[in-house]
Design a protein around this motif. Sequence first.
Motif, PDB file in Angstrom:
ATOM      1  N   LEU A 161      51.539  28.090  18.014  1.00  0.00           N
ATOM      2  CA  LEU A 161      51.625  29.463  17.539  1.00  0.00           C
ATOM      3  C   LEU A 161      50.751  29.706  16.313  1.00  0.00           C
ATOM      4  O   LEU A 161      50.360  30.841  16.048  1.00  0.00           O
ATOM      5  CB  LEU A 161      53.069  29.822  17.205  1.00  0.00           C
ATOM      6  N   GLY A 162      50.454  28.659  15.586  1.00  0.00           N
ATOM      7  CA  GLY A 162      49.595  28.852  14.423  1.00  0.00           C
ATOM      8  C   GLY A 162      49.616  27.655  13.495  1.00  0.00           C
ATOM      9  O   GLY A 162      50.561  26.868  13.487  1.00  0.00           O
ATOM     10  N   VAL A 163      48.532  27.516  12.758  1.00  0.00           N
ATOM     11  CA  VAL A 163      48.428  26.548  11.673  1.00  0.00           C
ATOM     12  C   VAL A 163      48.114  27.366  10.426  1.00  0.00           C
ATOM     13  O   VAL A 163      46.962  27.752  10.192  1.00  0.00           O
ATOM     14  CB  VAL A 163      47.333  25.495  11.948  1.00  0.00           C
ATOM     15  N   LEU A 164      49.139  27.659   9.657  1.00  0.00           N
ATOM     16  CA  LEU A 164      49.040  28.632   8.569  1.00  0.00           C
ATOM     17  C   LEU A 164      48.934  27.931   7.228  1.00  0.00           C
ATOM     18  O   LEU A 164      49.699  27.008   6.931  1.00  0.00           O
ATOM     19  CB  LEU A 164      50.256  29.557   8.576  1.00  0.00           C
ATOM     20  N   LYS A 165      47.997  28.389   6.417  1.00  0.00           N
ATOM     21  CA  LYS A 165      47.809  27.807   5.097  1.00  0.00           C
ATOM     22  C   LYS A 165      48.942  28.235   4.183  1.00  0.00           C
ATOM     23  O   LYS A 165      49.335  29.410   4.154  1.00  0.00           O
ATOM     24  CB  LYS A 165      46.464  28.253   4.517  1.00  0.00           C
ATOM     25  N   THR A 166      49.490  27.296   3.421  1.00  0.00           N
ATOM     26  CA  THR A 166      50.566  27.564   2.475  1.00  0.00           C
ATOM     27  C   THR A 166      50.108  27.150   1.075  1.00  0.00           C
ATOM     28  O   THR A 166      49.604  26.044   0.887  1.00  0.00           O
ATOM     29  CB  THR A 166      51.840  26.794   2.849  1.00  0.00           C
ATOM     30  N   GLU A 167      50.305  28.039   0.131  1.00  0.00           N
ATOM     31  CA  GLU A 167      49.880  27.779  -1.247  1.00  0.00           C
ATOM     32  C   GLU A 167      51.048  27.631  -2.203  1.00  0.00           C
ATOM     33  O   GLU A 167      50.864  27.197  -3.333  1.00  0.00           O
ATOM     34  CB  GLU A 167      48.954  28.901  -1.722  1.00  0.00           C
ATOM     35  N   GLU A 168      52.257  27.998  -1.766  1.00  0.00           N
ATOM     36  CA  GLU A 168      53.418  27.886  -2.646  1.00  0.00           C
ATOM     37  C   GLU A 168      54.120  26.557  -2.417  1.00  0.00           C
ATOM     38  O   GLU A 168      53.864  25.857  -1.439  1.00  0.00           O
ATOM     39  CB  GLU A 168      54.375  29.053  -2.398  1.00  0.00           C
ATOM     40  N   ARG A 169      54.976  26.209  -3.346  1.00  0.00           N
ATOM     41  CA  ARG A 169      55.699  24.946  -3.252  1.00  0.00           C
ATOM     42  C   ARG A 169      56.654  24.974  -2.061  1.00  0.00           C
ATOM     43  O   ARG A 169      57.160  26.030  -1.686  1.00  0.00           O
ATOM     44  CB  ARG A 169      56.465  24.669  -4.544  1.00  0.00           C
ATOM     45  N   HIS A 170      56.915  23.776  -1.512  1.00  0.00           N
ATOM     46  CA  HIS A 170      57.700  23.681  -0.276  1.00  0.00           C
ATOM     47  C   HIS A 170      59.194  23.692  -0.559  1.00  0.00           C
ATOM     48  O   HIS A 170      59.925  22.766  -0.166  1.00  0.00           O
ATOM     49  CB  HIS A 170      57.308  22.419   0.494  1.00  0.00           C
ATOM     50  N   PHE A 171      59.644  24.724  -1.243  1.00  0.00           N
ATOM     51  CA  PHE A 171      61.082  24.890  -1.402  1.00  0.00           C
ATOM     52  C   PHE A 171      61.685  25.395  -0.098  1.00  0.00           C
ATOM     53  O   PHE A 171      60.977  25.913   0.783  1.00  0.00           O
ATOM     54  CB  PHE A 171      61.396  25.846  -2.544  1.00  0.00           C
ATOM     55  N   ALA A 172      62.993  25.233   0.046  1.00  0.00           N
ATOM     56  CA  ALA A 172      63.656  25.602   1.293  1.00  0.00           C
ATOM     57  C   ALA A 172      63.456  27.080   1.619  1.00  0.00           C
ATOM     58  O   ALA A 172      63.206  27.447   2.772  1.00  0.00           O
ATOM     59  CB  ALA A 172      65.148  25.269   1.207  1.00  0.00           C
ATOM     60  N   GLU A 173      63.554  27.949   0.611  1.00  0.00           N
ATOM     61  CA  GLU A 173      63.411  29.379   0.855  1.00  0.00           C
ATOM     62  C   GLU A 173      62.014  29.713   1.359  1.00  0.00           C
ATOM     63  O   GLU A 173      61.840  30.516   2.278  1.00  0.00           O
ATOM     64  CB  GLU A 173      63.709  30.175  -0.412  1.00  0.00           C
TER      65      GLU A 173
END
Length: 554
Positions: free
Chosen positions: A199-211
């Motif tokens: 479905l996608g490979v999305l870039k994440t820039e924020e910390r991997h908190f649960a929320e």
Amino acid sequence: MAEDRTPGLLNGKFRFKKLPDGSFDKTKVVCTFCSDELSFHRSTTSLKYHLRAKHILADVRKDASAATASTSRARQRTLAECSRPTPVNKTTSAKLTNSITKWIAKDCRPISIVQDRGLQDIIQIATGDLSYQLPSRGTIVTRMHELYDSEKAKKLSQLSEGTFIALTGDHWTSVSNQNYLGVTAHLVDDNWHLHSFTLGVLKTEERHFAEACASQFLDVANEWEITDKVTTIGTDSAPNMTAAARSLPFEHIPCVAHIIQRVIAMAFRDSGFDSVLAKCRKIVGHFKHSPANTAELKALQVSHGLAEESLVQDVPTRWNSTLEMIRRLQHNKDPVSAALAQQKHKLAMLTSADYDRLAKLETLLEPCRYITELLGGEKYVSCSVVLPALCHLLRTMEVSDVDPAYIVRFRQRGEVWQKLSVMLKDGEPAPQSSGAVEDPEPPKKKMALLMMGSESESDDEAVSTDKCLERYKGEPYASIDTCPLQWWSAHSGAHPKLAHMAKRYLATPASTVPCERLFSLAGHIVQKKRSALSSENVNKLVCLSNWLKEEDVV
């Protein structure tokens, strides 16, 4: 202006050289295209070579115009005209451009490959058109976006037809230190074929908190309009992913393969194998860190009649690597001992007792390897029937001593049948029939039920559920190698309610291996030479490669 009556050759493409006195030199000819002067000795072979080498397009255009001008006098083409290569027309050129775009997306080739002279030479030879030019990078990028849009529309249509959709997701870090969240979808269609695609490979820039992780999964589900169809979400057992999954309105399925490897790692800490495994790691490192030592080991392997093979170093995050390290050391026991006897080192040698312990450890780890490969191999779909047993029923029923061999087929366990009955009555909706809608129950039957003292129609529903389970219990046992999708494809008509439930749970893989493979694919795209790719292009290239390969499998 007076007409030029200079004698010509090859349909006027060459003319004899005109001398100052008005006569013609029959040993010299002049090309009408480039005005080059050539020698002529009653043979036109050299003149034809000149045309094919320098004026193939001009020659073809002139022949075409001459043919148009002389349509009234049709003639048969000469042998030279038949052997002359035909330039690539616009339709063929467009097909070549589309094929190149699909090849680049499917096989993870860099877009800059269209600038390679070697590729252009190959296509020119294959088409016979020496004037063919490869499409530019801008053209390929444009076609890539168009291909992504068309393939995405197909996947949206496929998702809209699905009843239950399972998701698996995990995070990945590229060589450029960019983090991406990969999400894959899994569904069983009406023909009992399982489809798995990205479905996608999305870039994440924020910390991997649960929320944040939960929000990212919801964004993917909303983008593809499948929020109301998602039943389960599979992740590893990391605390943040577990907490994120619990906050989502989907059932969380932890990766069984990860759990098995964590159990193995924890068991090693309290076992008596630590010392012997430490010896093995140092011996393997002794050969891994020295090319000379490795060369001596391979020479001794050949002298002992064994095939040349490298030793394997175990890694905590690499599944079954400890088992493979033990196997290689035991198989190469004599060459390793002989090599260490010839070299200077301070290693603790493995004793006969150590090899006996390694043999016992191999016996203990072999079932774990089998289960891991069964759940995470290329045919992980065929064993997804294990999922409701290992991940759903065991957790909801809190049963710890259930034999997996029985749970696989939901047989011979009272707890399983009881839970299945409850799910049929309360938790699972009835399948929607595509045929005519059944008429409501006649009033006379309702009155008869009341006269018989029935409290409600729930008793009738309970009887119907019990009959469904009894019919299913009466089915012959299927072998462990039987694909459950094929079985349900042949028996769904006999068990419509159970088939509806099976389609929901069989769509969920027992592990997150699809995401692991997705990241291996992404690693081929985001390389050192392509580390500057934008996140949008990374997403589209990974999706296209996965989708196009999935179409080939289907």
